[in-house]
Design a protein around this motif. Structure first.
Motif, PDB file in Angstrom:
ATOM      1  N   GLU A   1       3.819   4.377 -13.484  1.00 39.61           N
ATOM      2  CA  GLU A   1       3.021   4.509 -12.271  1.00 39.61           C
ATOM      3  C   GLU A   1       3.600   3.691 -11.117  1.00 39.61           C
ATOM      4  O   GLU A   1       3.531   4.093  -9.954  1.00 39.61           O
ATOM      5  CB  GLU A   1       1.565   4.076 -12.518  1.00 39.61           C
ATOM      6  CG  GLU A   1       0.764   5.046 -13.355  1.00 39.61           C
ATOM      7  CD  GLU A   1       0.875   4.758 -14.843  1.00 39.61           C
ATOM      8  OE1 GLU A   1       1.770   3.972 -15.238  1.00 39.61           O
ATOM      9  OE2 GLU A   1       0.080   5.323 -15.617  1.00 39.61           O
ATOM     10  N   ILE A   2       4.168   2.530 -11.450  1.00 38.95           N
ATOM     11  CA  ILE A   2       4.747   1.687 -10.405  1.00 38.95           C
ATOM     12  C   ILE A   2       6.024   2.316  -9.865  1.00 38.95           C
ATOM     13  O   ILE A   2       6.270   2.327  -8.656  1.00 38.95           O
ATOM     14  CB  ILE A   2       5.025   0.268 -10.950  1.00 38.95           C
ATOM     15  CG1 ILE A   2       3.706  -0.428 -11.299  1.00 38.95           C
ATOM     16  CG2 ILE A   2       5.812  -0.552  -9.922  1.00 38.95           C
ATOM     17  CD1 ILE A   2       2.776  -0.649 -10.121  1.00 38.95           C
ATOM     18  N   VAL A   3       6.847   2.846 -10.763  1.00 35.43           N
ATOM     19  CA  VAL A   3       8.080   3.505 -10.305  1.00 35.43           C
ATOM     20  C   VAL A   3       7.728   4.640  -9.351  1.00 35.43           C
ATOM     21  O   VAL A   3       8.360   4.829  -8.315  1.00 35.43           O
ATOM     22  CB  VAL A   3       8.888   4.035 -11.506  1.00 35.43           C
ATOM     23  CG1 VAL A   3      10.119   4.803 -11.013  1.00 35.43           C
ATOM     24  CG2 VAL A   3       9.311   2.883 -12.411  1.00 35.43           C
ATOM     25  N   ILE A   4       6.664   5.383  -9.708  1.00 36.33           N
ATOM     26  CA  ILE A   4       6.284   6.526  -8.884  1.00 36.33           C
ATOM     27  C   ILE A   4       5.670   6.080  -7.559  1.00 36.33           C
ATOM     28  O   ILE A   4       6.021   6.586  -6.494  1.00 36.33           O
ATOM     29  CB  ILE A   4       5.273   7.420  -9.633  1.00 36.33           C
ATOM     30  CG1 ILE A   4       5.943   8.063 -10.843  1.00 36.33           C
ATOM     31  CG2 ILE A   4       4.703   8.493  -8.703  1.00 36.33           C
ATOM     32  CD1 ILE A   4       4.971   8.744 -11.786  1.00 36.33           C
ATOM     33  N   THR A   5       4.766   5.125  -7.625  1.00 34.32           N
ATOM     34  CA  THR A   5       3.977   4.819  -6.431  1.00 34.32           C
ATOM     35  C   THR A   5       4.623   3.803  -5.506  1.00 34.32           C
ATOM     36  O   THR A   5       4.561   3.951  -4.285  1.00 34.32           O
ATOM     37  CB  THR A   5       2.584   4.301  -6.823  1.00 34.32           C
ATOM     38  OG1 THR A   5       2.730   3.135  -7.661  1.00 34.32           O
ATOM     39  CG2 THR A   5       1.811   5.365  -7.576  1.00 34.32           C
ATOM     40  N   LEU A   6       5.203   2.751  -6.059  1.00 36.02           N
ATOM     41  CA  LEU A   6       5.772   1.699  -5.222  1.00 36.02           C
ATOM     42  C   LEU A   6       7.294   1.669  -5.274  1.00 36.02           C
ATOM     43  O   LEU A   6       7.927   1.148  -4.369  1.00 36.02           O
ATOM     44  CB  LEU A   6       5.235   0.327  -5.655  1.00 36.02           C
ATOM     45  CG  LEU A   6       3.734   0.096  -5.489  1.00 36.02           C
ATOM     46  CD1 LEU A   6       3.374  -1.311  -5.927  1.00 36.02           C
ATOM     47  CD2 LEU A   6       3.296   0.330  -4.047  1.00 36.02           C
ATOM     48  N   GLY A   7       7.868   2.186  -6.346  1.00 33.09           N
ATOM     49  CA  GLY A   7       9.307   2.056  -6.510  1.00 33.09           C
ATOM     50  C   GLY A   7       9.661   0.605  -6.775  1.00 33.09           C
ATOM     51  O   GLY A   7       8.887  -0.150  -7.363  1.00 33.09           O
ATOM     52  N   ALA A   8      10.831   0.204  -6.325  1.00 34.94           N
ATOM     53  CA  ALA A   8      11.225  -1.195  -6.472  1.00 34.94           C
ATOM     54  C   ALA A   8      10.492  -2.034  -5.426  1.00 34.94           C
ATOM     55  O   ALA A   8      10.187  -1.554  -4.339  1.00 34.94           O
ATOM     56  CB  ALA A   8      12.716  -1.326  -6.286  1.00 34.94           C
TER      57      ALA A   8
END
Ligand SMILES: [Zn+2]
Length: 271
Positions: free
Chosen positions: A118-125
């Motif tokens: 979910e973090i990769v999708i929503t915020l990326g790095a």
């Protein structure tokens, strides 16, 4: 104060209450702003606890920071103005000092790993901007290398800033960042997080593209991970799910997220 502007002011106060209630700011720390049109911004006032703000107590400034109504704006207004100037797609900015995210920023640690889908999708790095003295132009300048490709940035020895198409978009990015920082912190107490391998990350990139998120892409060490994966890495740090598992994971995530995130991504301003 028009009715629509009043609603925006109410939303800024509500976001402030959540920041304070969830301990993402202490005392009078943090600031929030919203761009109501190309030339005007509503910002939180200086010296007021984010849990105690009123719609009438907020400040209107022009895009150059000149006060148009209300009292004195936040001392970090320059950072907000810089983000608006650099990102025409952004209509809201939230700056806070969430405990875990700020701990990473204080330890000099960016959050660039590809760990949670979910973090990769929503915020990326989530990069770490170098330290800049608060309330000076050093702080906005520290964002310059990252502001175009990221919506969430750690501020070294300070806190974090997030931004988005509206106030809730910007706020939820801050909440998500802090939640991720807590998980990452705990994972490191348990021996360290296990990063996703590059095939999984590439699938997540595809989902980002489905959402129209062509700008902020994870810069997590995909190339290194791919190289290690291709050489049948045995370091134990990288997971190796099957293609079927990956497809199922991607579909589950996409189905879950498509109703939650960016239903009208960057299609206009609203609060
Ligand atoms: Zn601050």
């Amino acid at each position: 104060m028009t009715p629509s502007t009043y609603k925006i002011r109410q939303t800024i106060c509500e976001v402030g209450q959540r920041l304070y209630r969830f301990r993402m700011v202490a005392s009078n720390d943090g600031n929030i702003s919203y761009r109501i049109d190309d030339d005007h911004i509503i910002a939180t006032p200086t010296g007021v606890c984010k849990g105690d703000m009123t719609p009438e107590g907020l400040v209107t400034v022009d895009i150059h920071g000149r006060v148009q109504g209300g009292g004195h704006p936040s001392s970090e207004l320059a950072m907000h103005l810089f983000i608006y100037q650099q990102r025409p797609d952004v209509s809201a900015v939230v700056h806070a000092h969430p405990i875990y995210a700020t701990a990473f920023a204080t330890a000099g640690l960016a959050m660039n790993e590809c760990v949670l889908p979910e973090i990769v999708i929503t915020l990326g790095a989530i990069p770490l901007a170098q330290y800049g003295t608060p309330s000076t132009h050093e702080l906005p300048e520290s964002l310059r290398p990252y502001v175009h490709d990221h919506d969430a940035i750690l501020l070294a020895n300070h806190g974090a800033v997030t931004f988005g198409r509206d106030l809730w978009d910007a706020y939820f990015k801050m909440e998500r960042l802090e939640h991720y920082a807590q998980i990452l912190f705990l994972a490191r107490q348990l021996g360290g997080e296990r990063g996703l391998a590059s095939p999984e990350v590439e699938k997540l990139r595809e989902i980002r593209q489905k959402f129209g998120l062509s700008g902020p892409t994870p810069e997590c060490i995909v190339a290194d991970m791919r190289r290690q994966h291709d050489h049948d890495c045995t370091c134990g740090k990288h997971t190796h799910a099957s293609e079927t598992d990956i497809e199922r994971l991607i579909d589950e995530i996409y189905q879950e997220l498509k109703h939650d995130f960016w239903p009208e991504r960057r299609s206009g301003r609203s609060n």
